[in-house]
Design an enzyme around this catalytic site. Sequence first.
Site, PDB file in Angstrom:
ATOM      1  N   ASP A   1      -6.509 -60.985 -59.121  1.00  0.00           N
ATOM      2  CA  ASP A   1      -7.749 -61.352 -59.957  1.00  0.00           C
ATOM      3  C   ASP A   1      -8.823 -60.347 -60.436  1.00  0.00           C
ATOM      4  OD1 ASP A   1      -8.979 -61.017 -57.549  1.00  0.00           O
ATOM      5  OD2 ASP A   1     -10.076 -62.859 -57.380  1.00  0.00           O
TER       6      ASP A   1
ATOM      7  N   TYR B   1      -2.327 -65.472 -60.799  1.00  0.00           N
ATOM      8  CA  TYR B   1      -3.367 -65.179 -59.909  1.00  0.00           C
ATOM      9  C   TYR B   1      -3.153 -66.426 -58.947  1.00  0.00           C
ATOM     10  CZ  TYR B   1      -6.890 -65.377 -56.528  1.00  0.00           C
ATOM     11  OH  TYR B   1      -7.366 -65.651 -55.247  1.00  0.00           O
TER      12      TYR B   1
ATOM     13  N   GLU C   1      -8.302 -72.358 -53.571  1.00  0.00           N
ATOM     14  CA  GLU C   1      -7.938 -71.443 -54.641  1.00  0.00           C
ATOM     15  C   GLU C   1      -8.589 -71.893 -56.032  1.00  0.00           C
ATOM     16  OE1 GLU C   1      -7.569 -68.128 -54.607  1.00  0.00           O
ATOM     17  OE2 GLU C   1      -7.223 -68.010 -52.633  1.00  0.00           O
TER      18      GLU C   1
HETATM   19  N1  ADE Z   1     -11.531 -66.037 -53.700  1.00  0.00           N
HETATM   20  C1  ADE Z   1     -10.426 -66.304 -54.224  1.00  0.00           C
HETATM   21  N2  ADE Z   1      -9.586 -66.786 -53.056  1.00  0.00           N
HETATM   22  C2  ADE Z   1     -10.189 -66.516 -52.102  1.00  0.00           C
HETATM   23  C3  ADE Z   1      -9.943 -66.838 -50.656  1.00  0.00           C
HETATM   24  N3  ADE Z   1      -8.746 -67.273 -50.226  1.00  0.00           N
HETATM   25  N4  ADE Z   1     -10.795 -66.453 -49.787  1.00  0.00           N
HETATM   26  C4  ADE Z   1     -12.104 -66.135 -50.135  1.00  0.00           C
HETATM   27  N5  ADE Z   1     -12.309 -65.725 -51.443  1.00  0.00           N
HETATM   28  C5  ADE Z   1     -11.720 -66.261 -52.408  1.00  0.00           C
END
Ligand code: ADE
Length: 343
Positions: A136, A118, A35
């Site tokens: 987000d 987030y 993340e």
């Molecule tokens: N962007 C933020 N978190 C994500 C996730 N777990 N998989 C793909 N894109 C992301």
Amino acid sequence: MTEKEIEKLLNWYSKNKRDLPWRHTKDSYKIWISEIMLQQTRVEAVKLYYERFLSALPTIKDLAKVKEDVLLKLWEGLGYYSRAKNLKKCAEKVIELGLKELPQEKEEIEKLPGIGPYTAGAILSIAYNACTPAIDGNVLRILSRIHEDNRDLLKKSVKEEYETKLKKFMTKENARDFTESLIELGALVCVPNGQPKCEICPFLTVCKSKEHNTFMNYPVKKEKKKRKVEEKTVYILTYDKKYVVKKRGQNGLLKGLYELPNIDKKMSKIELKNYLKEQNYQINQIEELKEEKHIFSHIEWHMKPYVVILKQISNDPFYSKEEIEEKYSLPTAFKKIFQKIKE
Ligand code: ADE
């Protein structure tokens, strides 16, 4: 939005989700790393870093103990280096608190460095199946289009309202997939640039901006501040196939990373030659390279690069190309220039 659309969303996700490395784990440490890497960074770029990072630092304890230079080398090229430093600070804090993993309570995890609402929501729902929505910019895009929401989406009250709304649809059984499915919908269907793929969207029948064909107006865009342009002279200082790199100071942009010698204005070849001569450098030759630009979030560097070949070694720290590539984290702005050296 009702239970029916959420069921369609989860169904769509189970059939269409991308096979991404962090979707093979429930380990909160690994989810956390993914993340943080995915903030402001494309999935394809993160794929290249995620596995290597976890091979080098397989547990939160390893991260807490790692030397900053090693950490920054693992992050080299990903940008936004404060993310890496906060990861380490956060790991140290978790260990200091006597915990074996990230806390499972929202109030506790949000106290840690680099973990905002987030990221907290994402880690808790994806790793622990907790009913904490992760909202987000991508999820806000979907929500603002569904509701034709003209409000300022960065306002805490707006986010909290959506959090309450989404939470109602989350259960201990679906929380992980719920979070991932919204992320996936934002990436594959309700896309930021270009035409969204409304025909296959689980929210097709309830989306106001589909009904009125107004998707392009949402989310409402704030006027962007212009980036500040900074002009620089950057030079590769070399003697006998060794090159100078130095650690940057502990303040400002790219703090703690390594850099090529540089000056805060553009200089002509003659100006650079005189500047170096004044500092008693014995110059053999100066070669001019093509100008390069590098864009950070709020700043642009316009760089005039040179290769300065010395007649005699100076007092600076010189390293071979291999040593630099192995040990020193050179941000992309400088790498673009360092890559120009001929073998
Ligand atoms: N962007 C933020 N978190 C994500 C996730 N777990 N998989 C793909 N894109 C992301």
